[in-house]
Design a protein around this motif. Structure first.
Motif, mmCIF file in Angstrom:
data_model
loop_
_atom_site.group_PDB
_atom_site.id
_atom_site.type_symbol
_atom_site.label_atom_id
_atom_site.label_comp_id
_atom_site.label_asym_id
_atom_site.label_seq_id
_atom_site.Cartn_x
_atom_site.Cartn_y
_atom_site.Cartn_z
ATOM 1 N N SER A 80 0.833 -1.213 0.000
ATOM 2 C CA SER A 80 0.000 0.000 0.000
ATOM 3 C C SER A 80 0.863 1.256 0.000
ATOM 4 O O SER A 80 0.551 2.234 -0.687
ATOM 5 C CB SER A 80 -0.929 0.011 1.212
ATOM 6 N N ALA A 81 1.945 1.233 0.767
ATOM 7 C CA ALA A 81 2.839 2.392 0.816
ATOM 8 C C ALA A 81 3.485 2.645 -0.545
ATOM 9 O O ALA A 81 3.640 3.809 -0.957
ATOM 10 C CB ALA A 81 3.912 2.192 1.888
ATOM 11 N N ALA A 82 3.860 1.590 -1.249
ATOM 12 C CA ALA A 82 4.445 1.750 -2.586
ATOM 13 C C ALA A 82 3.423 2.370 -3.542
ATOM 14 O O ALA A 82 3.744 3.307 -4.287
ATOM 15 C CB ALA A 82 4.934 0.400 -3.119
ATOM 16 N N ARG A 83 2.206 1.863 -3.497
ATOM 17 C CA ARG A 83 1.140 2.440 -4.340
ATOM 18 C C ARG A 83 0.938 3.919 -4.005
ATOM 19 O O ARG A 83 0.889 4.769 -4.882
ATOM 20 C CB ARG A 83 -0.185 1.700 -4.130
ATOM 21 N N ASN A 84 0.816 4.206 -2.715
ATOM 22 C CA ASN A 84 0.572 5.584 -2.283
ATOM 23 C C ASN A 84 1.729 6.508 -2.636
ATOM 24 O O ASN A 84 1.517 7.689 -2.930
ATOM 25 C CB ASN A 84 0.289 5.630 -0.782
ATOM 26 N N TRP A 85 2.957 5.986 -2.600
ATOM 27 C CA TRP A 85 4.124 6.786 -2.967
ATOM 28 C C TRP A 85 3.978 7.286 -4.398
ATOM 29 O O TRP A 85 4.161 8.463 -4.676
ATOM 30 C CB TRP A 85 5.395 5.940 -2.811
ATOM 31 N N TRP A 86 3.655 6.374 -5.305
ATOM 32 C CA TRP A 86 3.514 6.750 -6.716
ATOM 33 C C TRP A 86 2.288 7.634 -6.937
ATOM 34 O O TRP A 86 2.353 8.606 -7.706
ATOM 35 C CB TRP A 86 3.447 5.503 -7.596
ATOM 36 N N LEU A 87 1.181 7.324 -6.289
ATOM 37 C CA LEU A 87 -0.034 8.139 -6.431
ATOM 38 C C LEU A 87 0.225 9.568 -5.956
ATOM 39 O O LEU A 87 -0.248 10.531 -6.590
ATOM 40 C CB LEU A 87 -1.192 7.504 -5.648
ATOM 41 N N ALA A 88 0.981 9.724 -4.871
ATOM 42 C CA ALA A 88 1.277 11.050 -4.333
ATOM 43 C C ALA A 88 2.163 11.870 -5.261
ATOM 44 O O ALA A 88 2.222 13.092 -5.146
ATOM 45 C CB ALA A 88 1.953 10.921 -2.964
ATOM 46 N N ARG A 89 2.816 11.211 -6.193
ATOM 47 C CA ARG A 89 3.684 11.909 -7.145
ATOM 48 C C ARG A 89 3.026 12.088 -8.507
ATOM 49 O O ARG A 89 3.686 12.327 -9.511
ATOM 50 C CB ARG A 89 5.019 11.181 -7.262
ATOM 51 N N GLY A 90 1.710 11.938 -8.520
ATOM 52 C CA GLY A 90 0.950 12.256 -9.728
ATOM 53 C C GLY A 90 0.765 11.129 -10.712
ATOM 54 O O GLY A 90 0.269 11.350 -11.813
ATOM 55 N N ILE A 91 1.162 9.926 -10.362
ATOM 56 C CA ILE A 91 0.940 8.787 -11.252
ATOM 57 C C ILE A 91 -0.407 8.181 -10.860
ATOM 58 O O ILE A 91 -0.549 7.655 -9.762
ATOM 59 C CB ILE A 91 2.062 7.728 -11.133
ATOM 60 N N PRO A 92 -1.417 8.269 -11.710
ATOM 61 C CA PRO A 92 -2.746 7.778 -11.332
ATOM 62 C C PRO A 92 -2.845 6.263 -11.444
ATOM 63 O O PRO A 92 -1.981 5.610 -12.023
ATOM 64 C CB PRO A 92 -3.658 8.451 -12.357
ATOM 65 N N GLN A 93 -3.911 5.729 -10.875
ATOM 66 C CA GLN A 93 -4.189 4.311 -11.073
ATOM 67 C C GLN A 93 -4.419 4.115 -12.562
ATOM 68 O O GLN A 93 -5.194 4.849 -13.180
ATOM 69 C CB GLN A 93 -5.408 3.882 -10.268
ATOM 70 N N GLY A 94 -3.744 3.132 -13.163
ATOM 71 C CA GLY A 94 -3.720 2.966 -14.612
ATOM 72 C C GLY A 94 -5.062 2.743 -15.264
ATOM 73 O O GLY A 94 -5.358 3.314 -16.301
ATOM 74 N N MET A 95 -5.885 1.907 -14.665
ATOM 75 C CA MET A 95 -7.213 1.633 -15.230
ATOM 76 C C MET A 95 -8.251 1.915 -14.151
ATOM 77 O O MET A 95 -8.088 1.499 -13.016
ATOM 78 C CB MET A 95 -7.327 0.184 -15.681
#
Length: 186
Positions: free
Chosen positions: A102-117
């Motif tokens: 979850s932390a890895a997902r949130n790290w990327w989401l917080a940097r503007g990378i959205p959920q792909g689908m």
């Protein structure tokens, strides 16, 4: 050179964090990137190392010695496998491992990378390979700061979310002989 079980488990954990730091982000056609969904399928897929690439864990042990140690750690309950005994892939499971996912997902989401689908539609952003690699390196460093040590091995049965080779027996006993969780505890 020798490596203890504790050191090997730590190396497996570090490799799992390395995998998570990049694998939660998927590359789509045209250099577009998006974060994976937050579900069990992606948790297991992104956390797992394949037996063919096990040398990513450590080069201290030869391939066969590493493989026999991994099999033993799996049999002792330190590792889990998506393939229930086939051990094609393996990973360290537990609440801490799920928190790292979850932390890895949130790290990327917080940097503007959205959920792909999302709802069947693509929501991706372009990144150059250099940008992706730099971000993955930063994510790995941050995750290692947050999760420096692997979770303790599961000491109780986690049925029904366990990875036993079969469903729990008719007598409601764990097939790996782990004690059941106390009533009310989950």
């Amino acid at each position: 050179m020798k490596i203890s079980d504790i050191e090997l488990i730590q190396a497996i954990w570090k490799n799992q964090i390395r995998l998570l730091s990049g694998s939660v982000v998927m590359r789509y056609v045209g250099g577009m990137y998006g974060v994976c969904r937050n579900d069990d399928f992606w948790y297991v897929s992104n956390s797992s190392e394949h037996r063919c690439s096990r040398q990513n864990i450590t080069r201290v042990l030869g391939e066969q010695q590493l493989w026999s140690r991994i099999k033993r750690l799996y049999q002792e309950g330190h590792l889990s496998s998506k393939y229930h005994g086939e051990l094609l892939t393996f990973f360290i499971d537990g609440e801490l491992a799920r928190e790292a996912f979850s932390a890895a997902r949130n790290w990327w989401l917080a940097r503007g990378i959205p959920q792909g689908m999302e709802n069947g539609a693509s929501r991706c952003v372009p990144l150059s390979e250099n940008q992706y690699q730099a971000m993955q390196k930063d994510c790995f460093a941050d995750l290692m700061d947050m999760f420096p040590s692997p979770p303790e091995k599961t000491k109780t049965c986690t049925y029904p979310s366990c990875n036993c080779p079969f469903d729990m027996g008719a007598d409601s006993k764990c097939l790996r002989n782990r004690p059941s969780k106390p009533e009310g505890g989950r």
